[in-house]
Design a protein around this motif. Structure first.
Motif, PDB file in Angstrom:
ATOM      1  N   ASP A  37      14.218 -11.116  11.964  1.00 47.53           N
ATOM      2  CA  ASP A  37      14.555 -12.166  12.933  1.00 47.53           C
ATOM      3  C   ASP A  37      13.629 -13.371  12.814  1.00 47.53           C
ATOM      4  O   ASP A  37      13.070 -13.872  13.805  1.00 47.53           O
ATOM      5  CB  ASP A  37      14.524 -11.595  14.352  1.00 47.53           C
ATOM      6  N   ASN A  38      13.450 -13.834  11.571  1.00 47.52           N
ATOM      7  CA  ASN A  38      12.646 -15.030  11.287  1.00 47.52           C
ATOM      8  C   ASN A  38      11.183 -14.886  11.710  1.00 47.52           C
ATOM      9  O   ASN A  38      10.505 -15.886  11.972  1.00 47.52           O
ATOM     10  CB  ASN A  38      13.264 -16.273  11.937  1.00 47.52           C
ATOM     11  N   GLY A  39      10.716 -13.642  11.783  1.00 47.66           N
ATOM     12  CA  GLY A  39       9.309 -13.420  12.112  1.00 47.66           C
ATOM     13  C   GLY A  39       8.434 -13.531  10.872  1.00 47.66           C
ATOM     14  O   GLY A  39       8.861 -13.971   9.797  1.00 47.66           O
ATOM     15  N   SER A  40       7.201 -13.117  11.021  1.00 42.59           N
ATOM     16  CA  SER A  40       6.236 -13.192   9.920  1.00 42.59           C
ATOM     17  C   SER A  40       6.605 -12.194   8.828  1.00 42.59           C
ATOM     18  O   SER A  40       7.166 -11.122   9.089  1.00 42.59           O
ATOM     19  CB  SER A  40       4.827 -12.897  10.439  1.00 42.59           C
ATOM     20  N   ASP A  41       6.244 -12.551   7.595  1.00 36.55           N
ATOM     21  CA  ASP A  41       6.488 -11.664   6.466  1.00 36.55           C
ATOM     22  C   ASP A  41       5.634 -10.408   6.582  1.00 36.55           C
ATOM     23  O   ASP A  41       4.473 -10.449   7.006  1.00 36.55           O
ATOM     24  CB  ASP A  41       6.171 -12.371   5.155  1.00 36.55           C
TER      25      ASP A  41
ATOM     26  N   GLU B 240      22.626 -10.156   7.762  1.00 35.64           N
ATOM     27  CA  GLU B 240      22.817 -10.016   9.204  1.00 35.64           C
ATOM     28  C   GLU B 240      23.172  -8.565   9.473  1.00 35.64           C
ATOM     29  O   GLU B 240      24.204  -8.066   9.032  1.00 35.64           O
ATOM     30  CB  GLU B 240      23.936 -10.935   9.702  1.00 35.64           C
ATOM     31  N   LEU B 241      22.303  -7.856  10.180  1.00 35.37           N
ATOM     32  CA  LEU B 241      22.459  -6.421  10.418  1.00 35.37           C
ATOM     33  C   LEU B 241      22.951  -6.166  11.831  1.00 35.37           C
ATOM     34  O   LEU B 241      22.426  -6.731  12.793  1.00 35.37           O
ATOM     35  CB  LEU B 241      21.123  -5.695  10.216  1.00 35.37           C
ATOM     36  N   LEU B 242      23.945  -5.291  11.973  1.00 31.64           N
ATOM     37  CA  LEU B 242      24.417  -4.844  13.279  1.00 31.64           C
ATOM     38  C   LEU B 242      23.813  -3.474  13.558  1.00 31.64           C
ATOM     39  O   LEU B 242      24.165  -2.492  12.901  1.00 31.64           O
ATOM     40  CB  LEU B 242      25.948  -4.777  13.323  1.00 31.64           C
ATOM     41  N   ILE B 243      22.878  -3.430  14.498  1.00 30.83           N
ATOM     42  CA  ILE B 243      22.200  -2.183  14.850  1.00 30.83           C
ATOM     43  C   ILE B 243      22.954  -1.526  16.005  1.00 30.83           C
ATOM     44  O   ILE B 243      23.136  -2.138  17.064  1.00 30.83           O
ATOM     45  CB  ILE B 243      20.735  -2.441  15.234  1.00 30.83           C
ATOM     46  N   PRO B 244      23.429  -0.278  15.841  1.00 36.23           N
ATOM     47  CA  PRO B 244      24.267   0.345  16.874  1.00 36.23           C
ATOM     48  C   PRO B 244      23.529   0.662  18.170  1.00 36.23           C
ATOM     49  O   PRO B 244      24.085   0.531  19.248  1.00 36.23           O
ATOM     50  CB  PRO B 244      24.783   1.620  16.197  1.00 36.23           C
ATOM     51  N   GLU B 245      22.267   1.102  18.081  1.00 35.53           N
ATOM     52  CA  GLU B 245      21.514   1.467  19.280  1.00 35.53           C
ATOM     53  C   GLU B 245      20.050   1.075  19.077  1.00 35.53           C
ATOM     54  O   GLU B 245      19.545   1.076  17.950  1.00 35.53           O
ATOM     55  CB  GLU B 245      21.614   2.966  19.573  1.00 35.53           C
ATOM     56  N   SER B 246      19.400   0.782  20.180  1.00 34.92           N
ATOM     57  CA  SER B 246      17.979   0.432  20.105  1.00 34.92           C
ATOM     58  C   SER B 246      17.168   1.623  19.605  1.00 34.92           C
ATOM     59  O   SER B 246      17.468   2.776  19.910  1.00 34.92           O
ATOM     60  CB  SER B 246      17.474  -0.002  21.491  1.00 34.92           C
ATOM     61  N   GLY B 247      16.125   1.318  18.800  1.00 34.54           N
ATOM     62  CA  GLY B 247      15.287   2.389  18.294  1.00 34.54           C
ATOM     63  C   GLY B 247      14.375   1.896  17.195  1.00 34.54           C
ATOM     64  O   GLY B 247      14.278   0.701  16.908  1.00 34.54           O
ATOM     65  N   ILE B 248      13.689   2.840  16.568  1.00 31.30           N
ATOM     66  CA  ILE B 248      12.800   2.545  15.449  1.00 31.30           C
ATOM     67  C   ILE B 248      13.498   3.005  14.174  1.00 31.30           C
ATOM     68  O   ILE B 248      13.978   4.154  14.093  1.00 31.30           O
ATOM     69  CB  ILE B 248      11.440   3.232  15.626  1.00 31.30           C
ATOM     70  N   TYR B 249      13.556   2.121  13.189  1.00 25.80           N
ATOM     71  CA  TYR B 249      14.353   2.377  11.992  1.00 25.80           C
ATOM     72  C   TYR B 249      13.490   2.276  10.736  1.00 25.80           C
ATOM     73  O   TYR B 249      12.536   1.498  10.676  1.00 25.80           O
ATOM     74  CB  TYR B 249      15.513   1.381  11.893  1.00 25.80           C
ATOM     75  N   VAL B 250      13.882   3.080   9.725  1.00 23.35           N
ATOM     76  CA  VAL B 250      13.285   3.053   8.400  1.00 23.35           C
ATOM     77  C   VAL B 250      14.232   2.288   7.482  1.00 23.35           C
ATOM     78  O   VAL B 250      15.448   2.443   7.554  1.00 23.35           O
ATOM     79  CB  VAL B 250      13.065   4.483   7.865  1.00 23.35           C
TER      80      VAL B 250
END
Length: 547
Positions: free
Chosen positions: A387-391, A357-367
């Motif tokens: 988030d339970n999406g496709s692999d 479970e990841l807490l992302i501080p701000e919206s954006g694109i991440y590596v």
């Protein structure tokens, strides 16, 4: 009285004589006055004074001219001096020394400090809406030398109502009034040791119409973050006079500030306002009842925006939820100062799954980065799901054989197809909004060992530093400020260092709580926004450098 002493001239048949007719006396600090009888010898053209600090030893000679008294200067207090006099002729003959006199210079006492002299000016009678100009005066002897200057202030001794200080400049002041009556003001002067004062009375009378000025308040001063919308809470009270117009008109104005100010409703007592840049602004609420115009000022301090977040979020692999076929092991390898080299590994060929479970501080694109170890030194494929999406098919390619290292996750362009050698495909990026997210990692076999997961912003040149390799430096708080919807901490960091924020809401709590995930610095400052501090009356923080 000293006795007479005859002083013959050396090598001459005739003699000169000179004697002190009285003791020397002190006149000014550091000086002594000497006097003697004149010599009756007509050849004498002048006299000389010899002196020193030992009896019979007079190394200093001063010619004083053809006079019978002299002032000797530059003498030291507390020292005894010995003096003799001689007479001399134009052809160089000089008498023997006279009788010796002595004098001990008194210790000079510092001058006594006198209190300042203060005048608050003449009493006045004014009629509203006029203001009163208070013109005081103050003087001093300059003592004590520290500070050597006067400090002046005006005070209200008694007043039937509030007053408004329109200006204050040393001993001068301008005062506005709302109510009639007798006002007493005091001008106080302090020289650093002594205080003096004087009072002045101002009798304030109503205007001919009986109208009282409005009472205006621009509200409390505020300190806000740049970008916030600020609400001004002004207020005006009035007696309804004069009958025409019978109402008060109010207006917000900008007195000074470094940027542009935008009032949403400038003629409303309560209005939202925004600022184009940080700095100190003075705003004024002006109210007029048709006869009197009164105003009040408020200052708004707009704090500069914090630096851009300079950190990536580190998650320990073994803290994730173990879904299928994943085991947590301790290798004993000295690869991580924080978790004793704990890692996760698929328990058998056929794969295992772990989820964070990841807490992302701000919206954006991440590596996404993995700190991994390939048991055979070869690249390894796996998949991720957000988030339970496709692999999403992905791959890592080690650069070292049989060593732990940070590995960027590469996007696998085709199902089951390996990435070219050297990582010639782009890094996998994930678009995530601020808040909590689920990241699932599916390992296909036991060849890939993972002990850390790292999330960093895309579009930067950031590369993680191996644990323990960043230069050692303790964190230092640079700022901590609370806004209604957030708490921000700013501290100095070392790129590659990993930090953690701890907190407690009562100082007496025995335990600190973890406030942040592990933060790897990607620059020299970190900004951490503690969203859990909302509505907390207080919170105490400390920083920990993990590695």
């Amino acid at each position: 009285m000293l006795g007479r002493l005859r002083c013959p001239l050396t090598g001459a048949a005739l003699g000169l004589w000179v004697y002190f007719w009285g003791t020397c006396h002190w006149s000014v600090a550091g000086t002594v006055t000497l006097a003697w009888d004149p010599s009756p010898d007509e050849r004498v053209v002048g006299y000389a004074i010899y002196y020193g600090t030992s009896s019979g030893v007079h190394p200093v000679r001063i010619e004083v001219g053809n006079v019978t008294n002299a002032v000797i200067e530059g003498l030291q207090p507390g020292v005894t001096y010995y003096f003799v006099a001689t007479a001399f002729t134009a052809d160089g003959l000089e008498s023997d020394p006279s009788n010796e006199v002595s004098y001990m210079m008194e210790e000079s006492l510092p001058p006594a400090n006198a209190p300042p002299v203060v005048s608050a000016g003449a009493d006045q009678t004014i009629r509203l809406p006029a203001s009163a100009t208070l013109t005081g005066q103050a003087s001093d002897d300059g003592l004590p030398t520290d500070p050597g200057v006067l400090t002046l202030r005006w005070e209200i001794v008694s007043a039937p109502g509030p007053v408004r200080w329109l200006s204050l400049q040393g001993s001068a002041a301008e005062v506005g009034f709302f109510e009639p009556g007798l006002y007493v003001f005091r001008l106080v002067a302090w020289d650093g040791e002594l205080t003096s004062w004087d009072e002045v009375r101002v009798q304030v009378e109503l205007s001919a119409s009986g109208n009282r000025p409005p009472r205006v308040s621009a509200g409390a001063d505020q300190i806000v973050d740049w970008g916030d919308t600020v609400t001004l809470w002004g207020s005006v009270r009035d007696d309804g006079l004069p009958v025409n117009p019978g109402r008060v008109v109010a207006q917000w104005e900008v007195i000074n500030g470094p940027g542009l100010v935008n009032f949403l409703a400038p003629q409303s007592l309560q209005t939202a306002v925004t600022f184009s840049q940080s700095g100190l602004y003075t705003l004024r609420l002006v109210a007029s009842d048709g006869e009197f115009t009164i105003w009040d000022d408020v200052t708004i301090t707009v704090l500069p925006p914090p630096p851009i977040d300079q950190f990536a979020v580190v998650w320990e692999a073994e803290t994730g939820a173990q879904l299928i076929g994943v085991q947590v092991l301790q290798t004993g390898r000295p690869d991580s100062p924080t978790n004793a080299a704990g890692y996760v590994q698929a328990s058998a060929f056929g794969g295992g799954t772990i989820q964070w479970e990841l807490l992302i501080p701000e919206s954006g694109i991440y590596v996404v980065w993995l700190r991994g170890y390939s048991s055979d030194g070869a690249g390894a494929g796996f998949s991720l799901a957000l988030d339970n999406g496709s692999d999403i098919a992905a791959r890592v390619t080690p650069t070292q054989s049989g060593a732990w290292e940070w590995l960027p996750i590469l996007l696998n362009p085709g199902s089951g197809s390996p990435a070219p050698p050297g990582g010639g495909v782009p890094n996998l990026t994930l678009e995530m909004s601020a808040g909590n997210h689920l990241l699932r990692l599916r390992l296909p076999d036991s060849r890939l060992l993972v002990d850390k997961l790292l999330i960093s912003r895309s579009g930067t040149a950031f590369r993680p530093v191996a644990p323990g390799m960043a230069p050692s430096n303790d964190p230092v708080f640079l700022a901590a400020r609370r806004a209604p919807d957030r708490m921000q901490l700013v501290w100095r960091s070392v790129p590659g260092g990993v930090y953690r924020v701890w907190f407690k809401d009562r100082w007496g709590d025995p335990q600190w709580q973890i406030g942040s995930p592990d933060l790897m610095a990607s620059g020299d400052q970190i900004v951490w926004r503690d969203t859990s501090a909302v509505e907390k009356p207080q919170r105490f923080y400390r920083l920990q450098r993990l590695y």
